[in-house]
Design a protein around this motif. Structure first.
Motif, PDB file in Angstrom:
ATOM      1  N   UNK A  34       0.786  -1.222   0.000  1.00 14.54           N
ATOM      2  CA  UNK A  34       0.000   0.000   0.000  1.00 14.54           C
ATOM      3  C   UNK A  34       0.818   1.271   0.000  1.00 14.54           C
ATOM      4  N   UNK A  35       2.131   1.154   0.205  1.00 15.79           N
ATOM      5  CA  UNK A  35       2.979   2.345   0.155  1.00 15.79           C
ATOM      6  C   UNK A  35       3.215   2.770  -1.288  1.00 15.79           C
ATOM      7  N   UNK A  36       3.506   4.057  -1.467  1.00 18.10           N
ATOM      8  CA  UNK A  36       3.848   4.585  -2.776  1.00 18.10           C
ATOM      9  C   UNK A  36       5.365   4.566  -2.915  1.00 18.10           C
ATOM     10  N   UNK A  78       4.411   6.662   2.950  1.00 20.63           N
ATOM     11  CA  UNK A  78       3.424   5.880   3.691  1.00 20.63           C
ATOM     12  C   UNK A  78       2.059   6.542   3.743  1.00 20.63           C
ATOM     13  N   UNK A  79       1.962   7.784   3.297  1.00 23.43           N
ATOM     14  CA  UNK A  79       0.756   8.576   3.475  1.00 23.43           C
ATOM     15  C   UNK A  79       0.997   9.720   4.430  1.00 23.43           C
ATOM     16  N   UNK A  80       2.043   9.571   5.260  1.00 23.76           N
ATOM     17  CA  UNK A  80       2.430  10.626   6.194  1.00 23.76           C
ATOM     18  C   UNK A  80       3.910  10.964   6.106  1.00 23.76           C
ATOM     19  N   UNK A  81       4.748   9.964   5.796  1.00 29.36           N
ATOM     20  CA  UNK A  81       6.189  10.174   5.864  1.00 29.36           C
ATOM     21  C   UNK A  81       6.883   9.646   4.613  1.00 29.36           C
ATOM     22  N   UNK A  82       7.956  10.348   4.206  1.00 36.34           N
ATOM     23  CA  UNK A  82       8.849   9.886   3.154  1.00 36.34           C
ATOM     24  C   UNK A  82      10.019   9.144   3.786  1.00 36.34           C
ATOM     25  N   UNK A  83      10.449   8.075   3.133  1.00 32.17           N
ATOM     26  CA  UNK A  83      11.588   7.309   3.618  1.00 32.17           C
ATOM     27  C   UNK A  83      12.481   6.956   2.442  1.00 32.17           C
ATOM     28  N   UNK A  84      13.752   7.346   2.508  1.00 28.76           N
ATOM     29  CA  UNK A  84      14.684   6.957   1.459  1.00 28.76           C
ATOM     30  C   UNK A  84      15.162   5.540   1.724  1.00 28.76           C
TER      31      UNK A  84
END
Length: 222
Positions: free
Chosen positions: A42-44, A56-62
């Motif tokens: 479900x993550x982009x 995630x809908x709230x946070x970006x993660x490299x």
């Protein structure tokens, strides 16, 4: 190739912090995105200028576990494998292991079910087993799938071609030519454009023709 600033595109629901039916804009203007796809979780997933990110809908993660930062495309096949395309070739991650299936610059990519279509010097089809199949057709630009999983592109002959997901073959759609761009139409058929003209084509018939400065029916818009 398209690039977007995430602050413009990623408008997502933040139910924990916003009122119901309201949306919050999550700005991250430092990330320049070339491609994106939704993962099985479900993550982009974002193929960016400086590497691979998830949202995630709230946070970006490299993502630290990545074989290259030279990314243009990202997608998932039906078995859940992650595929990346870019200057360093076509790469796949199964579990925690990365492998390079096609070397060289990947100029276009489309994921349809269990197969990945890519544009290198020609059109290639790669399946989940790692098998590579070559077609004689050479796409000029993007590879664009429709809702059924068929993939459209403009060939070197300036005609619209379609890869059939079911038949696993490529065929020109009509004798009409001179096009530079194509886009599958939501209701069936496709839009094909060249310079000042755009045609809506279905079954080899032009259903609607739009010209710059001319409204449908031939009335000039000024």
């Amino acid at each position: 190739m398209w690039q977007v600033r995430l602050g413009i595109v990623l408008v997502v629901a933040a139910a924990a912090f916003a009122a119901p039916h309201r949306h919050r804009l999550h700005r991250q203007t430092s990330i320049v995105v070339h491609g994106m796809a939704e993962g099985p979780d479900g993550r982009l997933w974002l193929a960016a200028r400086d590497g691979l990110y998830t949202f995630s809908g709230l946070h970006f993660q490299k993502e630290i576990d990545r074989p290259t930062d030279a990314l243009r495309f990202v997608g998932f096949t039906s078995d859940g494998s992650l595929w990346l395309g870019g200057r360093d070739g076509l790469l796949r991650r199964r579990g925690n292991a990365w492998e390079t299936l096609v070397s060289g610059d990947i100029a276009a990519m489309a994921v349809v079910g269990s197969r990945v279509l890519i544009k290198t010097e020609t059109l290639l089809e790669v399946d989940e087993s790692g098998g590579v199949r070559s077609f004689e057709d050479t796409p000029r630009g993007d590879l664009l799938p429709d809702a059924a999983g068929d993939v459209y592109f403009v060939g070197g002959d300036l005609r619209v071609h379609r890869y059939s997901r079911q038949l696993r073959r490529v065929e020109p759609l009509a004798a009409l030519g001179g096009y530079l761009h194509v886009l599958p139409a939501p209701g069936g058929g496709y839009w094909a454009a060249y310079d000042r003209r755009a045609d809506l084509v279905d079954g080899g018939t032009v259903l609607l023709r739009l010209s710059r400065g001319v409204a449908p029916g031939g009335l000039r818009t000024g």
